[in-house]
Design an enzyme around this catalytic site. Structure first.
Site, PDB file in Angstrom:
ATOM      1  N   TYR A  55       0.706  -1.330  -0.013  1.00  0.00           N
ATOM      2  CA  TYR A  55      -0.249   0.426   0.355  1.00  0.00           C
ATOM      3  C   TYR A  55       0.576   1.476   0.092  1.00  0.00           C
ATOM      4  O   TYR A  55       0.598   2.205  -0.445  1.00  0.00           O
ATOM      5  CB  TYR A  55      -1.335  -0.501   1.267  1.00  0.00           C
ATOM      6  CG  TYR A  55      -1.957  -0.972   1.237  1.00  0.00           C
ATOM      7  CD1 TYR A  55      -1.662  -2.141   0.302  1.00  0.00           C
ATOM      8  CD2 TYR A  55      -3.032  -0.799   2.159  1.00  0.00           C
ATOM      9  CE1 TYR A  55      -2.745  -3.164   0.476  1.00  0.00           C
ATOM     10  CE2 TYR A  55      -3.590  -2.259   2.792  1.00  0.00           C
ATOM     11  CZ  TYR A  55      -4.124  -2.849   1.676  1.00  0.00           C
ATOM     12  OH  TYR A  55      -4.725  -4.411   1.708  1.00  0.00           O
ATOM     13  N   HIS A 113       0.618 -11.681   1.957  1.00  0.00           N
ATOM     14  CA  HIS A 113      -0.127 -11.471   1.015  1.00  0.00           C
ATOM     15  C   HIS A 113      -1.365 -11.774  -0.085  1.00  0.00           C
ATOM     16  O   HIS A 113      -1.996 -12.001  -0.093  1.00  0.00           O
ATOM     17  CB  HIS A 113       0.438 -10.157   0.050  1.00  0.00           C
ATOM     18  CG  HIS A 113      -0.541  -8.782  -0.083  1.00  0.00           C
ATOM     19  ND1 HIS A 113       0.173  -7.095   0.079  1.00  0.00           N
ATOM     20  CD2 HIS A 113      -1.692  -9.185   0.697  1.00  0.00           C
ATOM     21  CE1 HIS A 113      -1.025  -6.946  -0.044  1.00  0.00           C
ATOM     22  NE2 HIS A 113      -2.015  -7.154   0.025  1.00  0.00           N
TER      23      HIS A 113
END
Length: 279
Positions: A55, A113
């Site tokens: 992010y 992730h």
């Protein structure tokens, strides 16, 4: 919208110590906006913040946590190791860098992730176990794992897999995966729990929202809570933060839940090229 007494952090149910409503920060990459939205969420009552290396905002998430008048020990903080960083030495190096960027001493939860690119179950999860043994992370999680990936991960990891963060909402209900995780004692954390806004266009959710003087977002979040699923909706404005927070006051009845369960859609919003082939 739902009218009730002022909600407090004690109104948030918890799954094994993890508050079941959190703040997602994907695409919240404007430094000041990110820090301010995290601080506002915490001051509203949120106690769970979710970010990721990919992010690009860990520093600003950390700034928001520091800015809020909330003790660090009261905040459940999670981040994720990106798929380029999943070789064991990279896991160790980049996780330490994430902790530094976040300005904390340790993480409550660290996810893999995706089961993609540099991911190797024994190598990657062995590094997470090492970080847990060091006290740098408290819990080990995975994200976007299907049952077959979870089975392999559980075999490879010495520590329990605490949570699997996946896309789930009334338009993608993930029944098979939910059943597997329930049987294995793995918590499910829902990203994109509002289907990137598509819940606002689903008639069933709109009808239930009108019945309860609530929003479609609150109905979606309340349905997830009814299913024992933790949700981390992204929000940046105070209005959206408070609307999502208000979902805690919404109690769906059995008929509401049945109607949502009967929504027959498989509307996946996240499907990158490296996603599992079973998608």
């Amino acid at each position: 919208m739902v009218h009730q007494r002022e909600l407090t952090p004690s109104d948030v149910p918890a799954a094994s110590g993890m508050p079941m409503l959190g703040l997602g920060t994907w695409q919240n990459d404007d430094p000041e906006q990110c820090a301010e939205s995290v601080a506002t969420a915490l001051e509203t009552g949120y106690r769970h913040v979710d970010t990721a290396q990919a992010y690009g905002n860990e520093e600003w998430v950390g700034s928001g946590i520091a800015r809020a008048d909330v003790a660090r020990d009261d905040v459940f903080l999670a981040t994720k190791v990106w798929i380029d960083n999943l070789a064991s030495e990279d896991v160790l190096e980049t996780t330490r860098a994430s902790v530094d960027r976040l300005g904390v001493d340790s993480l409550d939860l660290l996810y893999v992730h995706w089961p993609a690119r540099e991911y190797d179950p024994a190598d990657t999860l062995g590094a997470l176990t090492e970080l847990q043994d060091e006290g740098l992370i408290e819990r080990i999680g995975v994200s976007n794992f299907e049952p077959e990936h979870l089975e392999t991960a559980q075999d490879a990891c010495e520590a329990p897999i605490f949570a699997n963060q996946v896309e789930v909402h009334p338009l993608l209900q993930q029944e098979e995966l939910r059943e597997y995780c329930a049987d294995e004692g793995i918590e499910i954390v829902a990203y994109s729990p509002l289907a990137r806004g598509k819940v606002f266009d689903e008639t069933t959710l709109s009808d239930i929202a009108e019945k309860h003087d609530a929003s479609e977002a609150q109905v979606s979040l309340a349905w997830l809570r009814e299913k024992g699923i933790t949700a981390v909706p992204k929000a940046t404005s105070e209005d959206h933060l408070r609307d999502n927070w208000g979902s805690l006051a919404l109690d769906l009845d059995d008929e509401d839940v049945r109607r949502i369960d009967d929504i027959d859609r498989e509307d996946r919003q996240v499907h990158p090229s490296f996603a599992p082939s079973s998608w």
